[in-house]
Structure formats: C-alpha cells, structure tokens
Design a protein around this motif. Structure first.
Motif, PDB file in Angstrom:
ATOM      1  N   GLN A   1      25.660 -38.571  -5.102  1.00 34.66           N
ATOM      2  CA  GLN A   1      27.001 -39.047  -5.437  1.00 34.66           C
ATOM      3  C   GLN A   1      27.193 -39.133  -6.946  1.00 34.66           C
ATOM      4  O   GLN A   1      28.251 -38.787  -7.486  1.00 34.66           O
ATOM      5  CB  GLN A   1      27.239 -40.411  -4.782  1.00 34.66           C
ATOM      6  CG  GLN A   1      27.236 -40.381  -3.262  1.00 34.66           C
ATOM      7  CD  GLN A   1      28.323 -39.499  -2.689  1.00 34.66           C
ATOM      8  OE1 GLN A   1      29.434 -39.469  -3.209  1.00 34.66           O
ATOM      9  NE2 GLN A   1      28.006 -38.763  -1.629  1.00 34.66           N
ATOM     10  N   GLU A   2      26.156 -39.588  -7.655  1.00 34.81           N
ATOM     11  CA  GLU A   2      26.227 -39.671  -9.113  1.00 34.81           C
ATOM     12  C   GLU A   2      26.337 -38.282  -9.735  1.00 34.81           C
ATOM     13  O   GLU A   2      27.095 -38.075 -10.692  1.00 34.81           O
ATOM     14  CB  GLU A   2      24.998 -40.400  -9.652  1.00 34.81           C
ATOM     15  CG  GLU A   2      24.807 -40.333 -11.164  1.00 34.81           C
ATOM     16  CD  GLU A   2      25.930 -41.008 -11.952  1.00 34.81           C
ATOM     17  OE1 GLU A   2      25.960 -40.817 -13.185  1.00 34.81           O
ATOM     18  OE2 GLU A   2      26.759 -41.716 -11.359  1.00 34.81           O
ATOM     19  N   ALA A   3      25.601 -37.316  -9.198  1.00 34.29           N
ATOM     20  CA  ALA A   3      25.646 -35.953  -9.731  1.00 34.29           C
ATOM     21  C   ALA A   3      27.042 -35.357  -9.581  1.00 34.29           C
ATOM     22  O   ALA A   3      27.572 -34.727 -10.510  1.00 34.29           O
ATOM     23  CB  ALA A   3      24.625 -35.080  -9.015  1.00 34.29           C
ATOM     24  N   VAL A   4      27.639 -35.553  -8.410  1.00 35.82           N
ATOM     25  CA  VAL A   4      28.981 -35.026  -8.166  1.00 35.82           C
ATOM     26  C   VAL A   4      30.000 -35.725  -9.070  1.00 35.82           C
ATOM     27  O   VAL A   4      30.875 -35.082  -9.680  1.00 35.82           O
ATOM     28  CB  VAL A   4      29.356 -35.185  -6.684  1.00 35.82           C
ATOM     29  CG1 VAL A   4      30.825 -34.823  -6.455  1.00 35.82           C
ATOM     30  CG2 VAL A   4      28.454 -34.313  -5.813  1.00 35.82           C
ATOM     31  N   ALA A   5      29.893 -37.057  -9.192  1.00 32.34           N
ATOM     32  CA  ALA A   5      30.823 -37.809 -10.032  1.00 32.34           C
ATOM     33  C   ALA A   5      30.703 -37.386 -11.495  1.00 32.34           C
ATOM     34  O   ALA A   5      31.721 -37.229 -12.196  1.00 32.34           O
ATOM     35  CB  ALA A   5      30.562 -39.303  -9.884  1.00 32.34           C
ATOM     36  N   ALA A   6      29.469 -37.194 -11.956  1.00 31.48           N
ATOM     37  CA  ALA A   6      29.268 -36.784 -13.350  1.00 31.48           C
ATOM     38  C   ALA A   6      29.835 -35.394 -13.594  1.00 31.48           C
ATOM     39  O   ALA A   6      30.399 -35.118 -14.666  1.00 31.48           O
ATOM     40  CB  ALA A   6      27.775 -36.824 -13.683  1.00 31.48           C
ATOM     41  N   PHE A   7      29.686 -34.511 -12.617  1.00 32.09           N
ATOM     42  CA  PHE A   7      30.245 -33.160 -12.744  1.00 32.09           C
ATOM     43  C   PHE A   7      31.763 -33.212 -12.860  1.00 32.09           C
ATOM     44  O   PHE A   7      32.359 -32.570 -13.725  1.00 32.09           O
ATOM     45  CB  PHE A   7      29.827 -32.320 -11.535  1.00 32.09           C
ATOM     46  CG  PHE A   7      30.334 -30.912 -11.572  1.00 32.09           C
ATOM     47  CD1 PHE A   7      29.676 -29.929 -12.285  1.00 32.09           C
ATOM     48  CD2 PHE A   7      31.505 -30.561 -10.896  1.00 32.09           C
ATOM     49  CE1 PHE A   7      30.143 -28.619 -12.318  1.00 32.09           C
ATOM     50  CE2 PHE A   7      31.997 -29.268 -10.933  1.00 32.09           C
ATOM     51  CZ  PHE A   7      31.312 -28.286 -11.646  1.00 32.09           C
TER      52      PHE A   7
ATOM     53  N   TYR B   1      20.685 -40.944 -13.197  1.00 34.10           N
ATOM     54  CA  TYR B   1      20.028 -40.990 -11.897  1.00 34.10           C
ATOM     55  C   TYR B   1      19.103 -42.197 -11.799  1.00 34.10           C
ATOM     56  O   TYR B   1      18.436 -42.572 -12.758  1.00 34.10           O
ATOM     57  CB  TYR B   1      19.213 -39.712 -11.665  1.00 34.10           C
ATOM     58  CG  TYR B   1      20.059 -38.459 -11.641  1.00 34.10           C
ATOM     59  CD1 TYR B   1      21.175 -38.373 -10.832  1.00 34.10           C
ATOM     60  CD2 TYR B   1      19.740 -37.373 -12.462  1.00 34.10           C
ATOM     61  CE1 TYR B   1      21.967 -37.233 -10.814  1.00 34.10           C
ATOM     62  CE2 TYR B   1      20.521 -36.209 -12.443  1.00 34.10           C
ATOM     63  CZ  TYR B   1      21.630 -36.158 -11.631  1.00 34.10           C
ATOM     64  OH  TYR B   1      22.401 -35.026 -11.613  1.00 34.10           O
ATOM     65  N   GLN B   2      19.058 -42.791 -10.619  1.00 36.59           N
ATOM     66  CA  GLN B   2      18.263 -43.989 -10.374  1.00 36.59           C
ATOM     67  C   GLN B   2      17.207 -43.772  -9.286  1.00 36.59           C
ATOM     68  O   GLN B   2      16.580 -44.729  -8.832  1.00 36.59           O
ATOM     69  CB  GLN B   2      19.181 -45.139  -9.962  1.00 36.59           C
ATOM     70  CG  GLN B   2      20.250 -45.499 -10.989  1.00 36.59           C
ATOM     71  CD  GLN B   2      19.647 -45.997 -12.284  1.00 36.59           C
ATOM     72  OE1 GLN B   2      18.663 -46.738 -12.279  1.00 36.59           O
ATOM     73  NE2 GLN B   2      20.231 -45.584 -13.412  1.00 36.59           N
ATOM     74  N   ASP B   3      17.034 -42.531  -8.857  1.00 36.75           N
ATOM     75  CA  ASP B   3      16.066 -42.229  -7.783  1.00 36.75           C
ATOM     76  C   ASP B   3      16.367 -43.030  -6.525  1.00 36.75           C
ATOM     77  O   ASP B   3      15.488 -43.565  -5.871  1.00 36.75           O
ATOM     78  CB  ASP B   3      14.626 -42.470  -8.232  1.00 36.75           C
ATOM     79  CG  ASP B   3      14.134 -41.385  -9.182  1.00 36.75           C
ATOM     80  OD1 ASP B   3      14.423 -40.211  -8.920  1.00 36.75           O
ATOM     81  OD2 ASP B   3      13.466 -41.719 -10.167  1.00 36.75           O
TER      82      ASP B   3
END
Length: 266
Positions: free
Chosen positions: A249-255, A263-265
């Motif tokens: 979710q973080e990767a998509v939001a950052a994109f 990332y927090q693993d």
C-alpha cells in the motif's frame, strides 16, 4: 569458533567477508562450515535483512579445499570412504543447502581467485560481480575428484551444460573477461571499485520492500524445477499475500504521490 566470517550490518545490507587471507580463504574446517550454516539460519529469522554481500579478504575470494589436508588425508578428508561420504553430507554440503534456502538475495563480490569449492560458493549466490584479477575454475578433476558441494548442479544452471562441461572436464581456469562473456558474472569492476559497486547494487535491492524480495526470490528458486502451471499457482498465492501488506500500500501511495516510499516491513 574459527572467526572465519566478518559480518557487518547496515540499512538491511549484511556484508560478509571470509577472513583467512593466509590460506586464501580455503573452506575446509567444520568450524568454517558451521559459521556459514549459523549465519544463514540467523538471516532467515532476521526480517530486517534484505540483501547479503559475500566477498573475501586478501588476494582471493576462496581457494576451495585445503590441498595439504587432502595430501595428508587429514582434517575433513580423513577416514574411510563411508566416513568421507558422511563428512561431505554432514559438512560442506550443508552450505549450499543453507544458502539456497536463504530468502534474501545474495551478491558475490569476487575479489580474486574462486577455485573449486570457491567457484561453487560463488555459484550459490544469486548475482556475481568480479574484479579483473578474479579467476574461476571448476578444478576438482585435476585433483582426481569430483565437485562434492553441488557444483555439478549449480554451474550448468548459470552458464549451460556445454560450458560447464568444458570447465569441469578440463579443470581449466577462466578469467574475469571470459566469465562475463559466459554469463558467470554480471559485471567486471576495477579492483578499487568492486566493493563500492557491490554495495551500490545491494542498496538498490534493499530499497525495495523486504517481503516482496523474499517472495520473489522464492519464486525464482521454485521456478527452476516446477512446471509452469504449478508455478503460476504459487505465484497467485504469493501475490495475494503481497497485496495485503502495508508496504505494498505504501509503494502504491508513494508512486501516486510521486514521493519516496517509507517501508516498515509490514
């Protein structure tokens, strides 16, 4: 313990240096083998680790087995044929199994000769970079023996059966330029920049979510012996897991937001 491995950790990158330069990092004692096995077990549990870099201190990456011990039939080369068989199975053969089961990518920074078991050790890694002085030899036949640590399985999967056969049947060494041409290594760096390039590659890998790296590596491993339909089933299951992670979710939001991800693993 033999203190064979020097281990450093920084930002998800685990740098491992074989540190017996006086023996050209020969890999033959039970203590050395146990260090590798213990390290791999630790890294499987350490979810903060994202990539490992393996290299050697001194002039060699790893000179393989200790020929003096072979000559004297001492150390791990002592005993009856039955005892020797078990020594291999309970000894050095634990290293390819341990490294193969690692979920994180492994980069070999081959700083010098990788001979016999040293070449096979480099082949256990996922990606190989080399210095110009690196040489590679599947040299067992020249000592009247065979690859005892998985080289007959590993090397053909990297450079193909014909070239692996040529190396195994002659025992001849190839230089870094030939290794690059044959696909044994991905890049030849200057001696001065080898470690810098390996660390830069490690940082590029470690910048990705840890769970995605581990699942991706497992798919690549399983794909070596699974049918396509079976691999697709496994891929679907892994993808479903990945979609439900916070890091996805973080990767998509950052994109979408055009920013660097955090990332927090999770």
């Amino acid at each position: 313990m033999s203190n064979f491995l020097q281990i450093e950790r920084e930002d998800g990158i685990v740098t491992v240096r074989m540190n017996h330069p006086d023996t050209r990092n020969a890999l033959t004692t039970p203590e050395q083998i146990q260090e590798f096995v213990d390290l791999c077990a630790e890294l499987r549990r350490d979810k903060s680790a994202r990539v490992m870099v393996l290299t050697g201190n001194g002039s060699a990456f790893c000179a393989g087995g200790n020929v003096k011990d072979m000559h004297e039939r001492g150390g791990i080369f002592a005993g009856s044929p039955y005892e020797l068989r078990n020594t291999y199975r309970d000894g050095i053969q634990r290293i390819p199994l341990a490294i193969y089961e690692l979920d994180i990518p492994v980069i070999a920074a081959v700083n010098g000769p990788a001979i016999g078991a040293g070449l096979d050790l480099a082949c256990m890694c996922d990606i190989r970079l080399a210095a110009p002085k690196a040489i590679f030899a599947e040299s067992f036949v020249r000592l009247g023996i065979v690859p005892g640590d998985g080289g007959a399985w590993l090397l053909p999967r990297i450079i193909g059966i014909p070239k692996a056969s040529l190396m195994a049947f002659t025992g001849d060494a190839i230089d870094a330029a030939k290794a690059l041409e044959w696909g044994l290594v991905e890049q030849v760096c200057t001696h001065e920049t080898l470690q810098t390039e390996a660390q830069a590659l490690a940082r590029r890998i470690a910048s990705n979510p840890g769970h995605a790296l581990r699942l991706c590596k497992r798919l690549l491993r399983e794909g070596q012996h699974m049918r396509l339909d079976s691999l697709l089933e496994l891929s679907a299951a892994y993808q479903a897991l990945a979609h439900h992670t916070e890091d996805h979710q973080e990767a998509v939001a950052a994109f979408v937001d055009k920013r660097d991800p955090d990332y927090q693993d999770r």
